[in-house]
Motif scaffolding. Structure first.
Motif, short mmCIF file in Angstrom:
data_model
loop_
_atom_site.label_atom_id
_atom_site.label_comp_id
_atom_site.label_asym_id
_atom_site.label_seq_id
_atom_site.Cartn_x
_atom_site.Cartn_y
_atom_site.Cartn_z
N HIS A 43 0.81 -1.22 0.00
CA HIS A 43 0.00 0.00 0.00
C HIS A 43 0.84 1.27 0.00
O HIS A 43 1.75 1.44 0.81
CB HIS A 43 -0.93 0.01 1.21
CG HIS A 43 -1.78 -1.21 1.30
ND1 HIS A 43 -2.36 -1.63 2.46
CD2 HIS A 43 -2.16 -2.12 0.36
CE1 HIS A 43 -3.06 -2.73 2.24
NE2 HIS A 43 -2.94 -3.05 0.97
N GLN A 45 0.80 5.37 0.53
CA GLN A 45 0.00 6.30 1.33
C GLN A 45 0.51 7.72 1.15
O GLN A 45 1.71 7.95 1.20
CB GLN A 45 0.07 5.92 2.81
CG GLN A 45 -0.38 4.50 3.11
CD GLN A 45 -0.02 4.09 4.53
OE1 GLN A 45 -0.31 4.81 5.48
NE2 GLN A 45 0.63 2.95 4.68
N LEU A 81 -9.65 1.70 -10.34
CA LEU A 81 -9.49 2.09 -8.94
C LEU A 81 -10.72 1.74 -8.11
O LEU A 81 -10.62 1.55 -6.90
CB LEU A 81 -9.21 3.59 -8.84
CG LEU A 81 -7.87 4.06 -9.41
CD1 LEU A 81 -7.81 5.57 -9.49
CD2 LEU A 81 -6.72 3.52 -8.56
N VAL A 104 -15.28 3.12 -4.53
CA VAL A 104 -14.14 3.52 -3.70
C VAL A 104 -14.71 4.02 -2.37
O VAL A 104 -15.65 4.81 -2.34
CB VAL A 104 -13.32 4.63 -4.38
CG1 VAL A 104 -12.30 5.21 -3.41
CG2 VAL A 104 -12.64 4.10 -5.63
N LEU A 150 -8.64 -1.54 -3.98
CA LEU A 150 -7.45 -0.96 -4.59
C LEU A 150 -7.21 0.49 -4.23
O LEU A 150 -6.11 1.00 -4.40
CB LEU A 150 -7.53 -1.12 -6.12
CG LEU A 150 -7.46 -2.57 -6.60
CD1 LEU A 150 -7.91 -2.67 -8.05
CD2 LEU A 150 -6.06 -3.12 -6.44
N LEU A 151 -8.26 1.16 -3.73
CA LEU A 151 -8.12 2.58 -3.38
C LEU A 151 -9.08 2.91 -2.25
O LEU A 151 -10.23 2.48 -2.25
CB LEU A 151 -8.42 3.47 -4.58
CG LEU A 151 -8.40 4.99 -4.34
CD1 LEU A 151 -6.99 5.46 -4.00
CD2 LEU A 151 -8.92 5.75 -5.56
N ILE A 167 -4.84 9.41 0.98
CA ILE A 167 -4.91 8.38 -0.05
C ILE A 167 -4.24 7.11 0.42
O ILE A 167 -3.15 7.15 0.99
CB ILE A 167 -4.19 8.85 -1.34
CG1 ILE A 167 -4.66 10.23 -1.78
CG2 ILE A 167 -4.34 7.81 -2.45
CD1 ILE A 167 -6.08 10.28 -2.24
N ARG A 168 -4.88 5.99 0.21
CA ARG A 168 -4.23 4.67 0.33
C ARG A 168 -4.50 3.92 -0.97
O ARG A 168 -5.65 3.74 -1.37
CB ARG A 168 -4.76 3.88 1.52
CG ARG A 168 -4.04 2.53 1.71
CD ARG A 168 -4.60 1.74 2.88
NE ARG A 168 -4.32 2.38 4.14
CZ ARG A 168 -3.32 2.08 4.95
NH1 ARG A 168 -2.47 1.12 4.60
NH2 ARG A 168 -3.16 2.70 6.10
N ARG A 169 -3.42 3.49 -1.62
CA ARG A 169 -3.53 2.84 -2.93
C ARG A 169 -2.71 1.56 -2.95
O ARG A 169 -1.58 1.54 -2.46
CB ARG A 169 -3.04 3.80 -4.01
CG ARG A 169 -2.74 3.15 -5.36
CD ARG A 169 -2.30 4.18 -6.39
NE ARG A 169 -1.09 4.89 -6.01
CZ ARG A 169 0.14 4.56 -6.40
NH1 ARG A 169 0.33 3.49 -7.17
NH2 ARG A 169 1.18 5.27 -6.03
N ASN A 170 -3.27 0.52 -3.52
CA ASN A 170 -2.50 -0.68 -3.77
C ASN A 170 -1.69 -0.46 -5.04
O ASN A 170 -2.25 -0.19 -6.10
CB ASN A 170 -3.43 -1.89 -3.93
CG ASN A 170 -2.67 -3.19 -3.94
OD1 ASN A 170 -1.60 -3.31 -4.51
ND2 ASN A 170 -3.24 -4.21 -3.30
N HIS A 171 -0.37 -0.58 -4.93
CA HIS A 171 0.52 -0.28 -6.05
C HIS A 171 0.24 -1.16 -7.26
O HIS A 171 0.57 -0.78 -8.40
CB HIS A 171 1.97 -0.44 -5.61
CG HIS A 171 2.95 0.37 -6.41
ND1 HIS A 171 2.97 0.39 -7.78
CD2 HIS A 171 3.96 1.20 -6.02
CE1 HIS A 171 3.95 1.17 -8.20
NE2 HIS A 171 4.56 1.68 -7.16
N PHE A 179 -1.33 7.14 -11.32
CA PHE A 179 -2.19 7.55 -10.22
C PHE A 179 -2.29 9.07 -10.13
O PHE A 179 -3.37 9.60 -9.85
CB PHE A 179 -1.69 6.98 -8.89
CG PHE A 179 -2.61 7.34 -7.75
CD1 PHE A 179 -3.83 6.72 -7.62
CD2 PHE A 179 -2.27 8.34 -6.85
CE1 PHE A 179 -4.71 7.07 -6.60
CE2 PHE A 179 -3.13 8.70 -5.83
CZ PHE A 179 -4.36 8.06 -5.70
#
Length: 477
Positions: A43, A45, A81, A104, A150-151, A167-171, A179
């Motif tokens: 993740h 951030q 996303l 999301v 994923l987001l 923001i938290r995102r799965n790379h 992104f």
């Protein structure tokens, strides 16, 4: 350094989807560019702090509806996303699946913390921003398939002071370039209103989701899938399906995080100095001496010199390789060039080695720049050369205990261009790392061609690093 207890009160938890019926059910395979992030990292951030000197009700009544509506319109084009990462048992392939109604998560909160203290450019505890970055909902297991979001987004209001978009995102869903294309698109739609296609300028045109454009010329996907399947089988007995996978690195919670700004004139002087030092070195003619190369060389050397030097252990390691790992964006470097708007991952990880004793010498920056530049030069010659070996290289570095530094972010991402109508961000930092093995890079908020460097170190080492950096830059002036 410790912050007082930060109270964050959740006002609303909601989910935002693309407009109903606007996106068909779509399955996207993970390419060989995506799979390494599934195997090794998780993740990402980042909080964005904006000045907003208004009460909470003003945000809730006037801005929040626009924020949600613009997010929905943007997700129509950046729909992966809103989808889910699906990890079926071997030998099925992991993939991203979007179905109508996928969404999301958006958390709306209020905090009484000192916004101006948090958004100022000074050292803070590494976990200072944790309350303002959302967590993912627990993964689900459906018919043996693990399903992960994923987001996740969080909007925190600091009454009469500011707003933080966390923001938290799965790379695995995208790299930083893709992104930040989403972030700038969302901000632009929120700021101006309207649809992405009709409102955004040429630079922010709609993304491309054509995964068939990536040609697997060397059978890299199967190599990476085999590694993933082996990992999955090995951990199957211990996987309950409801644990959040770890972030990039855990680090030390007692460390502090601090930004350092390198001004354009300092970077230009450094480039000129290194170029002159390498004037008669034929091996350095294969690459352009860029701001990225000299900035990374400078920070790498200052980090090496800031380490404690009073132990025999450190002395014994002086002849060992010290690695600098960085990612290179490949969209324009491939034999099958991808559009700049390709949404996904398209990066190669590079490793530049230098013996630590060379970094500590008077011309350590020159040695570091030469090593990084050599990797950049080879990348431009053949982007996918030895791509499949980077995981084994990283594993070997860790197993042998070799020192390494990795880079996250880039000065080319345009972090400070995300203006939702409240002005440019006052501050934004990458916060998923918390120790000296990682540095972050972004463009300077206030100066074109300047660079913002983020570090997480203990207070003593941070002080040494700052003094060494200042001395080095003064010497070059």
């Amino acid at each position: 350094m410790a912050l007082p207890n930060v109270e964050v009160i959740v006002i609303e938890q909601t989910k935002v989807s693309p407009p109903p019926g606007s996106v068909p059910t779509t399955s996207l395979p993970l390419t060989f560019f995506d799979l390494p992030w599934l195997l090794n990292f998780s993740h990402m951030q980042r909080p964005y702090f904006y000045d907003f000197p208004h009460p909470t009700n003003h945000f809730l009544e006037t801005l929040l509806p626009s924020l949600k509506n613009s997010l929905s319109l943007t997700l129509q084009h950046f729909f992966p996303l809103a989808g889910n990462l699906r990890l079926p048992p071997p030998p099925a392939k992991p993939h991203i699946l979007f179905t109508d109604g996928d969404s999301v998560s958006l958390t709306v909160a209020e905090s009484t913390a000192d916004f101006h203290f948090l958004s100022a450019n000074h050292p803070l505890p590494v976990r200072a921003f944790d309350p303002f970055v959302p967590k993912f909902a627990p993964a689900l297991v459906v018919d043996g398939t693990r399903v992960e979001p994923l987001l996740a987004l969080q909007a925190t209001v600091f009454p009469n002071s500011g707003i933080c978009i966390g923001i938290r995102r799965n790379h695995v869903v995208s790299d930083g370039k893709a992104f930040h294309h989403f972030m700038k698109s969302w901000a632009s739609i929120c700021n101006t209103g309207g649809d992405l296609i009709t409102r955004l300028d040429r630079e922010l045109r709609p993304p491309s989701h054509d995964r068939t454009a990536i040609k697997d010329q060397y059978g890299l996907e199967l190599e990476l899938l085999n590694a993933w399947w082996s990992t999955t089988l090995a951990s199957a007995r211990n996987d309950d399906g409801d644990e959040e996978r770890p972030v990039l690195d855990c680090g030390t919670i007692d460390n502090v995080r601090a930004p350092f700004i390198l001004h354009r004139v300092q970077i230009e002087r450094l480039k000129s100095w290194v170029t002159n030092q390498l004037a008669n070195d034929e091996s350095s003619s294969s690459f352009h001496m860029s701001s990225f190369i000299v900035t990374c060389a400078l920070i790498w050397v200052c980090l090496a010199k800031s380490e404690e030097r009073n132990s025999a252990l450190n002395t014994d390691k002086d002849d060992e390789p010290y690695y600098f790992a960085f990612v290179a964006e490949c969209r324009s470097r491939l034999e099958f060039p991808l559009p700049t708007t390709y949404f996904g991952n398209c990066m190669k990880i590079c490793f530049a080695p230098v013996k630590r004793k060379e970094l500590l010498r008077e011309n350590g920056i020159v040695a570091a720049a030469k090593a990084i530049g050599k990797e950049v030069g080879e990348l431009n010659e053949e982007s996918l050369k030895k791509f499949e070996n980077w995981m084994m290289k990283f594993k070997k570095i860790k197993e042998l205990g070799w020192q390494h530094v990795t880079v996250t972010g880039s000065p080319k991402l345009g972090v400070y261009e995300a203006d939702f109508g409240w002005g440019r961000p006052k501050k934004s930092e990458t916060v998923h790392f918390s120790d000296a093995t990682t540095i972050s890079l972004a463009e300077s908020r206030d100066e074109k061609s300047g660079v913002e460097v983020g570090l997480a170190l203990n207070k003593d080492r941070l002080s040494r690093f700052g003094a060494i950096l200042e001395e080095t830059l003064t010497h070059l002036a």
